[in-house]
Every structure is written in structure tokens, then in C-alpha cells.
Write a protein that holds these residues in place. Structure first.
Motif, short mmCIF file in Angstrom:
data_model
loop_
_atom_site.label_atom_id
_atom_site.label_comp_id
_atom_site.label_asym_id
_atom_site.label_seq_id
_atom_site.Cartn_x
_atom_site.Cartn_y
_atom_site.Cartn_z
N PRO A 238 0.83 -1.21 0.00
CA PRO A 238 0.00 0.00 0.00
C PRO A 238 0.86 1.26 0.00
O PRO A 238 1.93 1.30 0.61
N SER A 239 0.39 2.28 -0.70
CA SER A 239 1.13 3.53 -0.80
C SER A 239 0.59 4.59 0.14
O SER A 239 1.34 5.43 0.64
N VAL A 240 -0.71 4.57 0.36
CA VAL A 240 -1.37 5.59 1.18
C VAL A 240 -2.63 4.95 1.77
O VAL A 240 -3.24 4.07 1.15
N LEU A 241 -3.00 5.40 2.98
CA LEU A 241 -4.20 4.91 3.64
C LEU A 241 -5.17 6.08 3.79
O LEU A 241 -4.88 7.06 4.48
N LEU A 242 -6.32 5.97 3.12
CA LEU A 242 -7.32 7.03 3.10
C LEU A 242 -8.60 6.50 3.75
O LEU A 242 -9.02 5.38 3.48
N LEU B 39 -3.04 -1.85 9.75
CA LEU B 39 -2.24 -1.81 8.53
C LEU B 39 -1.23 -0.67 8.61
O LEU B 39 -0.05 -0.83 8.28
N GLY B 40 -1.68 0.49 9.06
CA GLY B 40 -0.79 1.63 9.21
C GLY B 40 0.36 1.34 10.17
O GLY B 40 1.50 1.71 9.91
N GLU B 41 0.06 0.65 11.26
CA GLU B 41 1.10 0.30 12.23
C GLU B 41 2.11 -0.66 11.62
O GLU B 41 3.31 -0.53 11.84
N ARG B 42 1.63 -1.61 10.82
CA ARG B 42 2.53 -2.58 10.17
C ARG B 42 3.50 -1.90 9.22
O ARG B 42 4.64 -2.31 9.08
N LEU B 43 3.02 -0.88 8.52
CA LEU B 43 3.78 -0.25 7.45
C LEU B 43 4.32 1.13 7.80
O LEU B 43 4.93 1.78 6.95
N ASP B 44 4.05 1.57 9.02
CA ASP B 44 4.45 2.91 9.45
C ASP B 44 3.86 3.98 8.53
O ASP B 44 4.56 4.90 8.07
N LEU B 45 2.57 3.84 8.23
CA LEU B 45 1.82 4.81 7.43
C LEU B 45 0.72 5.41 8.30
O LEU B 45 0.09 4.71 9.08
N GLN B 46 0.48 6.69 8.15
CA GLN B 46 -0.61 7.36 8.84
C GLN B 46 -1.90 7.20 8.05
O GLN B 46 -1.89 7.22 6.82
N VAL B 47 -3.02 7.06 8.75
CA VAL B 47 -4.33 7.05 8.11
C VAL B 47 -4.74 8.51 7.89
O VAL B 47 -4.76 9.29 8.84
N GLU B 48 -5.02 8.85 6.64
CA GLU B 48 -5.43 10.21 6.29
C GLU B 48 -6.93 10.24 6.02
O GLU B 48 -7.46 9.37 5.33
N VAL B 49 -7.60 11.24 6.54
CA VAL B 49 -9.04 11.39 6.33
C VAL B 49 -9.29 12.06 4.98
O VAL B 49 -8.64 13.05 4.64
N ASP B 50 -10.21 11.49 4.22
CA ASP B 50 -10.64 12.06 2.95
C ASP B 50 -12.17 12.07 2.97
O ASP B 50 -12.80 11.00 3.02
N GLU B 51 -12.75 13.25 2.95
CA GLU B 51 -14.21 13.40 3.08
C GLU B 51 -14.99 12.69 1.97
O GLU B 51 -16.17 12.40 2.14
N ARG B 52 -14.35 12.40 0.86
CA ARG B 52 -15.04 11.73 -0.25
C ARG B 52 -15.41 10.29 0.10
O ARG B 52 -16.21 9.67 -0.60
N LEU B 53 -14.89 9.77 1.20
CA LEU B 53 -15.18 8.40 1.64
C LEU B 53 -16.27 8.36 2.71
O LEU B 53 -16.62 7.30 3.21
N THR B 54 -16.83 9.51 3.05
CA THR B 54 -17.77 9.64 4.16
C THR B 54 -19.16 9.12 3.83
O THR B 54 -19.69 9.35 2.74
N GLU B 55 -19.73 8.45 4.81
CA GLU B 55 -21.09 7.90 4.71
C GLU B 55 -22.09 8.99 4.33
O GLU B 55 -21.96 10.13 4.75
N HIS B 56 -23.08 8.62 3.54
CA HIS B 56 -24.18 9.49 3.11
C HIS B 56 -23.76 10.63 2.19
O HIS B 56 -24.55 11.53 1.93
N GLU B 57 -22.55 10.58 1.69
CA GLU B 57 -22.10 11.59 0.72
C GLU B 57 -22.42 11.10 -0.69
O GLU B 57 -22.62 9.91 -0.92
N PRO B 58 -22.46 11.99 -1.67
CA PRO B 58 -22.70 11.57 -3.06
C PRO B 58 -21.56 10.69 -3.55
O PRO B 58 -20.42 10.79 -3.08
N VAL B 59 -21.86 9.83 -4.51
CA VAL B 59 -20.88 8.87 -5.00
C VAL B 59 -19.87 9.50 -5.97
O VAL B 59 -18.75 9.01 -6.10
#
Length: 155
Positions: free
Chosen positions: A47-51, A65-85
Motif C-alpha cells: 500500500p502507498s497511502v491509507l485514506l 495496517l498503518g502500524e505494520r507499514l508505518d503509514l498514517q491514516v489520512e481522512v478524505d471526506e469523499r469516503l464519508t457515509e451518506h455523501e454523493p458517489v
């Protein structure tokens, strides 16, 4: 061909029993086990990035997964529940190769339906269960050409 991963968050406590804001509802004990197993499997795919959606249960699903790979989880609002597809489809077109994205049970089926209409081959039976993973094959032109569902891990 770029490979992307679209994860449905792992099991959380029951919505009807949660008294606080739903965005704060965490994973259950079973959900943490699912998150660990999903992370173990995905770690093998570079994995390259965790969104993630801003919802705690999505962030927590990617944390092992982030702990295994030393990657931070980044928030992206496009993945949010009840948002348009449409914004999620834009993210899928733009995300870096190897991106792991965690979202919800309303957006993932809607996105896959739209990708299928746009010509993507759905290579497996749809699986919308919690902690299932969709592996998306993206062409150099940004089109998803194939989608394959991995079932939730067996506990």
C-alpha cells in the motif's frame, strides 16, 4: 495497471445501541480482529497511502495496517457515509497506485454499480459485508477495468 483497494469498515458496535454521535462509534472486539486480519493481508500488496472516512470505525479499520507499514491514516471526506458517489469516483480515478481506501456500506455498492455501468468487469460475486475488500484494477487512463471482491476474513 494500478491496483487500488476499497475496504468496507470492520464490525462496529450496534448503531441503535450507540448514544453518542455516530461518527465516534468504534470497532467492536470482532471488528478489531477483522481489522488486524485485513491489515495483514493488505500489507503484502505494498500500500502507498491509507485514506479513510472521518468515522472512527473506518480509521480504526486501517490502523493495524498503518502500524505494520508505518503509514498514517489520512481522512478524505469523499469516503464519508451518506455523501454523493461522484466525489468517491473522482478519488478512485486520482488516488495513487496502491491506495487503500476505507468507506461505508452505502457508498461502496453505489460506486461499484457506477463503475460497472462505465464498463468495469465485476470478476466476483459482489460482497458488501463488513471488512470485505474490493480490489480495483485501474488503467493508465484512470478507468477501472476490473473489480474483484475479497470476502471478510474468517475469524
Amino acid at each position: 495497471m494500478a491496483q487500488l483497494y476499497l475496504v468496507r469498515h470492520a464490525k462496529a458496535g450496534e448503531r441503535r445501541l450507540w448514544n453518542a454521535d455516530d461518527i465516534e462509534r468504534p470497532l467492536s472486539k470482532k471488528g478489531w480482529k477483522q481489522a488486524e486480519l485485513v491489515g495483514k493481508r493488505l500489507a503484502k500488496h505494498d500500500p502507498s497511502v491509507l485514506l479513510s472516512s472521518a468515522y472512527v470505525r473506518c480509521i480504526q479499520t486501517l490502523e493495524p495496517l498503518g502500524e505494520r507499514l508505518d503509514l498514517q491514516v489520512e481522512v478524505d471526506e469523499r469516503l464519508t457515509e451518506h455523501e454523493p458517489v461522484e466525489p468517491l469516483l473522482e478519488l478512485i480515478r486520482e488516488a495513487p497506485k496502491g491506495a487503500v481506501m476505507c468507506s461505508h456500506g452505502d457508498l461502496i455498492p453505489a460506486a461499484l454499480q457506477r463503475l460497472k455501468k462505465a464498463g468495469a468487469k465485476i470478476a466476483t460475486q459482489p460482497d458488501w459485508r463488513k471488512s470485505s475488500v474490493w480490489v480495483l484494477q485501474r488503467s493508465k487512463h484512470g478507468h477501472i477495468v476490473k473489480a474483484t471482491a475479497w470476502p471478510p476474513p474468517v475469524l
